[in-house]
Design a protein around this motif. Structure first.
Motif, PDB file in Angstrom:
ATOM      1  N   PHE A  33      10.788  10.403 -14.195  1.00  0.00           N
ATOM      2  CA  PHE A  33       9.815   9.771 -13.315  1.00  0.00           C
ATOM      3  C   PHE A  33       8.948   8.802 -14.107  1.00  0.00           C
ATOM      4  N   VAL A  34       8.577   7.703 -13.447  1.00  0.00           N
ATOM      5  CA  VAL A  34       7.683   6.713 -14.047  1.00  0.00           C
ATOM      6  C   VAL A  34       6.549   6.488 -13.074  1.00  0.00           C
ATOM      7  N   GLY A  35       5.320   6.516 -13.573  1.00  0.00           N
ATOM      8  CA  GLY A  35       4.159   6.373 -12.711  1.00  0.00           C
ATOM      9  C   GLY A  35       3.667   4.937 -12.616  1.00  0.00           C
ATOM     10  N   THR A  36       2.417   4.788 -12.232  1.00  0.00           N
ATOM     11  CA  THR A  36       1.848   3.477 -11.905  1.00  0.00           C
ATOM     12  C   THR A  36       1.777   2.523 -13.084  1.00  0.00           C
ATOM     13  N   LYS A  37       1.651   3.030 -14.280  1.00  0.00           N
ATOM     14  CA  LYS A  37       1.499   2.149 -15.428  1.00  0.00           C
ATOM     15  C   LYS A  37       2.831   1.833 -16.090  1.00  0.00           C
ATOM     16  N   GLY A  38       3.932   2.275 -15.481  1.00  0.00           N
ATOM     17  CA  GLY A  38       5.234   2.024 -16.054  1.00  0.00           C
ATOM     18  C   GLY A  38       5.519   2.934 -17.231  1.00  0.00           C
ATOM     19  N   SER A  39       4.706   3.965 -17.359  1.00  0.00           N
ATOM     20  CA  SER A  39       4.908   4.910 -18.445  1.00  0.00           C
ATOM     21  C   SER A  39       5.108   6.287 -17.865  1.00  0.00           C
ATOM     22  N   GLU A  40       5.454   7.218 -18.713  1.00  0.00           N
ATOM     23  CA  GLU A  40       5.647   8.585 -18.265  1.00  0.00           C
ATOM     24  C   GLU A  40       4.360   9.379 -18.355  1.00  0.00           C
ATOM     25  N   GLU A  41       3.307   8.778 -18.783  1.00  0.00           N
ATOM     26  CA  GLU A  41       2.059   9.486 -19.006  1.00  0.00           C
ATOM     27  C   GLU A  41       1.039   9.091 -17.968  1.00  0.00           C
ATOM     28  N   ASP A  42       1.219   9.522 -16.765  1.00  0.00           N
ATOM     29  CA  ASP A  42       0.306   9.178 -15.675  1.00  0.00           C
ATOM     30  C   ASP A  42      -0.555  10.344 -15.311  1.00  0.00           C
ATOM     31  N   GLN A  75       0.831  -1.202   0.000  1.00  0.00           N
ATOM     32  CA  GLN A  75       0.000   0.000   0.000  1.00  0.00           C
ATOM     33  C   GLN A  75       0.871   1.260   0.000  1.00  0.00           C
ATOM     34  N   LEU A  76       1.900   1.277   0.818  1.00  0.00           N
ATOM     35  CA  LEU A  76       2.798   2.433   0.870  1.00  0.00           C
ATOM     36  C   LEU A  76       3.576   2.578  -0.442  1.00  0.00           C
ATOM     37  N   GLY A 133       4.168   9.301 -10.385  1.00  0.00           N
ATOM     38  CA  GLY A 133       3.285   9.593 -11.505  1.00  0.00           C
ATOM     39  C   GLY A 133       2.876  11.049 -11.555  1.00  0.00           C
ATOM     40  N   SER A 134       2.663  11.644 -10.384  1.00  0.00           N
ATOM     41  CA  SER A 134       2.299  13.068 -10.338  1.00  0.00           C
ATOM     42  C   SER A 134       3.451  13.962 -10.796  1.00  0.00           C
ATOM     43  N   LEU A 135       4.657  13.459 -10.707  1.00  0.00           N
ATOM     44  CA  LEU A 135       5.829  14.257 -11.072  1.00  0.00           C
ATOM     45  C   LEU A 135       6.261  14.073 -12.523  1.00  0.00           C
ATOM     46  N   THR A 136       5.569  13.227 -13.285  1.00  0.00           N
ATOM     47  CA  THR A 136       5.965  12.983 -14.675  1.00  0.00           C
ATOM     48  C   THR A 136       5.881  14.235 -15.541  1.00  0.00           C
ATOM     49  N   THR A 137       5.110  15.216 -15.129  1.00  0.00           N
ATOM     50  CA  THR A 137       5.019  16.482 -15.860  1.00  0.00           C
ATOM     51  C   THR A 137       6.400  17.112 -16.036  1.00  0.00           C
ATOM     52  N   ILE A 197       3.799   5.827  -3.158  1.00  0.00           N
ATOM     53  CA  ILE A 197       5.041   6.370  -3.716  1.00  0.00           C
ATOM     54  C   ILE A 197       4.997   6.346  -5.238  1.00  0.00           C
ATOM     55  N   THR A 198       4.522   5.260  -5.806  1.00  0.00           N
ATOM     56  CA  THR A 198       4.418   5.155  -7.258  1.00  0.00           C
ATOM     57  C   THR A 198       3.489   6.232  -7.812  1.00  0.00           C
ATOM     58  N   ARG A 199       2.407   6.489  -7.107  1.00  0.00           N
ATOM     59  CA  ARG A 199       1.490   7.547  -7.540  1.00  0.00           C
ATOM     60  C   ARG A 199       2.136   8.920  -7.440  1.00  0.00           C
ATOM     61  N   ALA A 200       2.969   9.113  -6.428  1.00  0.00           N
ATOM     62  CA  ALA A 200       3.702  10.382  -6.306  1.00  0.00           C
ATOM     63  C   ALA A 200       4.644  10.554  -7.490  1.00  0.00           C
TER      64      ALA A 200
END
Length: 123
Positions: free
Chosen positions: A114-123, A88-89, A98-102, A93-96
């Protein structure tokens, strides 16, 4: 006085955290951004805009990444967390990330991005 297994584990954990923190400080700003400025224009009339050297902003983004990586390692090595809590933790972190992929556009090397939850840079 010899070290027991717990002492050795803590030392290894600390060394890994330091090494990974040092690695995460790496990351070069893209050539097109070098010497640039980040200009923040307020929406409220009569207020002053804020200009920040883009290298300063970039270092702050890299610092956030460093802290997330250290946190991730500490979570993984924490002896009292259950697997469910750990997952869960890790998801937070993965979502964080993802928020930084911008901000990936600022990095010269795609591997530093940065890489988000889907393993891509487009989160």
């Amino acid at each position: 006085m010899p070290l027991d297994e717990e002492d050795v584990r803590k030392i290894v954990q600390a060394v890994r955290a330091v090494l990974n923190a040092e690695q995460s400080v790496s990351g070069a700003i893209g050539e097109r951004w070098a010497g640039g400025q980040l200009v923040m224009k307020p929406g409220k009339a009569g207020t002053q805009e804020k200009t920040v050297p883009i290298e300063v902003f970039f270092r702050k983004i890299v610092g956030v990444r460093e802290r997330l990586r250290v946190l991730e390692q500490r979570i993984n090595a924490h002896p009292k967390l259950s697997d469910e809590d750990r997952l869960q933790l890790q998801d937070y972190i993965t979502r964080a990330y993802g928020s930084l992929t911008t901000f990936n556009v600022l990095f010269a090397d795609p591997e530093d991005r940065f890489v988000g939850t889907k393993g891509s840079e487009e989160d």
